[in-house]
Design a protein around this motif. Structure first.
Motif, PDB file in Angstrom:
ATOM      1  N   GLY A  43      -1.138  -7.585  -0.965  1.00  0.00           N
ATOM      2  CA  GLY A  43       0.040  -8.735  -0.443  1.00  0.00           C
ATOM      3  C   GLY A  43       1.457  -8.994  -2.125  1.00  0.00           C
ATOM      4  N   CYS A  44       2.402  -8.957  -2.274  1.00  0.00           N
ATOM      5  CA  CYS A  44       2.982  -9.450  -2.387  1.00  0.00           C
ATOM      6  C   CYS A  44       4.054 -10.769  -2.258  1.00  0.00           C
ATOM      7  N   ALA A  45       4.923 -10.911  -2.798  1.00  0.00           N
ATOM      8  CA  ALA A  45       6.189 -12.340  -2.499  1.00  0.00           C
ATOM      9  C   ALA A  45       6.435 -11.424  -1.090  1.00  0.00           C
ATOM     10  N   ILE A  46       7.024 -12.753  -0.824  1.00  0.00           N
ATOM     11  CA  ILE A  46       7.453 -12.227   0.436  1.00  0.00           C
ATOM     12  C   ILE A  46       9.139 -11.865   0.265  1.00  0.00           C
ATOM     13  N   HIS A  50      10.542  -4.118  -3.264  1.00  0.00           N
ATOM     14  CA  HIS A  50       9.972  -2.992  -3.739  1.00  0.00           C
ATOM     15  C   HIS A  50       8.154  -3.290  -3.833  1.00  0.00           C
ATOM     16  N   GLY A  51       7.501  -4.972  -3.833  1.00  0.00           N
ATOM     17  CA  GLY A  51       6.273  -4.663  -3.623  1.00  0.00           C
ATOM     18  C   GLY A  51       5.805  -3.464  -2.382  1.00  0.00           C
ATOM     19  N   ALA A  52       6.075  -4.613  -1.063  1.00  0.00           N
ATOM     20  CA  ALA A  52       5.723  -4.409   0.044  1.00  0.00           C
ATOM     21  C   ALA A  52       6.043  -2.283   0.470  1.00  0.00           C
ATOM     22  N   GLU A  53       7.166  -1.927  -0.396  1.00  0.00           N
ATOM     23  CA  GLU A  53       7.471  -0.732  -0.406  1.00  0.00           C
ATOM     24  C   GLU A  53       5.730   0.107  -1.320  1.00  0.00           C
ATOM     25  N   ARG A  54       5.463  -0.408  -2.090  1.00  0.00           N
ATOM     26  CA  ARG A  54       4.706   0.012  -3.140  1.00  0.00           C
ATOM     27  C   ARG A  54       3.164  -0.469  -1.526  1.00  0.00           C
ATOM     28  N   ILE A  55       2.904  -1.324  -0.465  1.00  0.00           N
ATOM     29  CA  ILE A  55       1.806  -1.080   0.142  1.00  0.00           C
ATOM     30  C   ILE A  55       2.097  -0.523   0.935  1.00  0.00           C
TER      31      ILE A  55
END
Length: 210
Positions: A43-46, A50-55
């Motif tokens: 998970g990442c902050a909403i 960039h975090g979502a792309e890494r997931i």
């Protein structure tokens, strides 16, 4: 190697210092792996594109696959999803718990979570002290997806396995002990009818008739 934070499964509340460490990394746009009431998840902050792309890269997800949103409670969830009366009644019965509830998305939901033709969002309110503490400390929802390695169908239930498969994609792993090996049950409310999109850990007994 990512930071590894070990928390005893029955340590309630979870150690504030460790939760704050993990939340700070999410504040900075990082990705965390953590236990839930179903399996381990990424998970990442909403608001972290960039975090979502890494997931997405970590799991080799297609554009058609969507992240869900972990909220601390129904009040917060109502900011990101539109609840009909029937959906609200269902949500009060199943949350917190091992379910994902698919609802019409509000304008607060990031575009990367939405399909072009269907503006829907999956809402999770897990019944697990660690992830509840993490989302509360973060102060905003977490984008989440089960820790399922590419090419596999089974989600991970152990922190060591998470490190093996996803260690280079995450900034912190919260080791809260073993979890279930079953994913959440996914439900959608269509009018007054409850439709099971995926049967997982959450029981559907009695739900379809309600």
């Amino acid at each position: 190697m990512p930071l590894r934070l070990e928390i005893e499964p029955h340590e309630t509340p979870p150690p504030p210092r460790k939760i704050a460490q993990a939340a700070q990394l999410l504040h900075e746009g990082g990705v965390a792996a953590y236990p839930t009431d179903t399996v381990y998840a990424l998970g990442c902050a909403i608001d972290s594109k960039h975090g979502a792309e890494r997931i997405y890269r970590a799991k080799q997800m297609s554009e058609k696959q969507r992240l869900a949103v972990i909220c601390p409670d129904l009040s917060s969830a109502s900011i990101y999803a539109h609840f009909s009366d029937a959906a609200f009644r269902l949500a009060r019965r199943i949350f917190p718990g091992p379910y994902t509830l698919v609802l019409p998305a509000s304008r607060e939901v990031p575009r990367l979570l939405l399909e072009k033709k269907r503006r829907q969002v999956g809402i999770r309110i897990p019944d697990h002290a660690i992830v509840q503490a993490l989302v509360a400390e973060l102060g905003r929802p977490i984008l989440t997806s089960s820790a399922i390695p590419p090419g596999r169908h089974e989600a991970l239930s152990d922190a060591d396995d998470v490190l093996e498969h996803f260690g280079r994609f995450v900034d912190v792993v919260i080791d809260g002990g073993p979890t279930s090996d079953a994913v959440s049950t996914v439900l959608e409310v269509q009018g007054e009818e409850v439709v099971v999109l995926r049967e997982g850990l959450g029981s559907v007994e009695g739900i379809l008739e309600s």
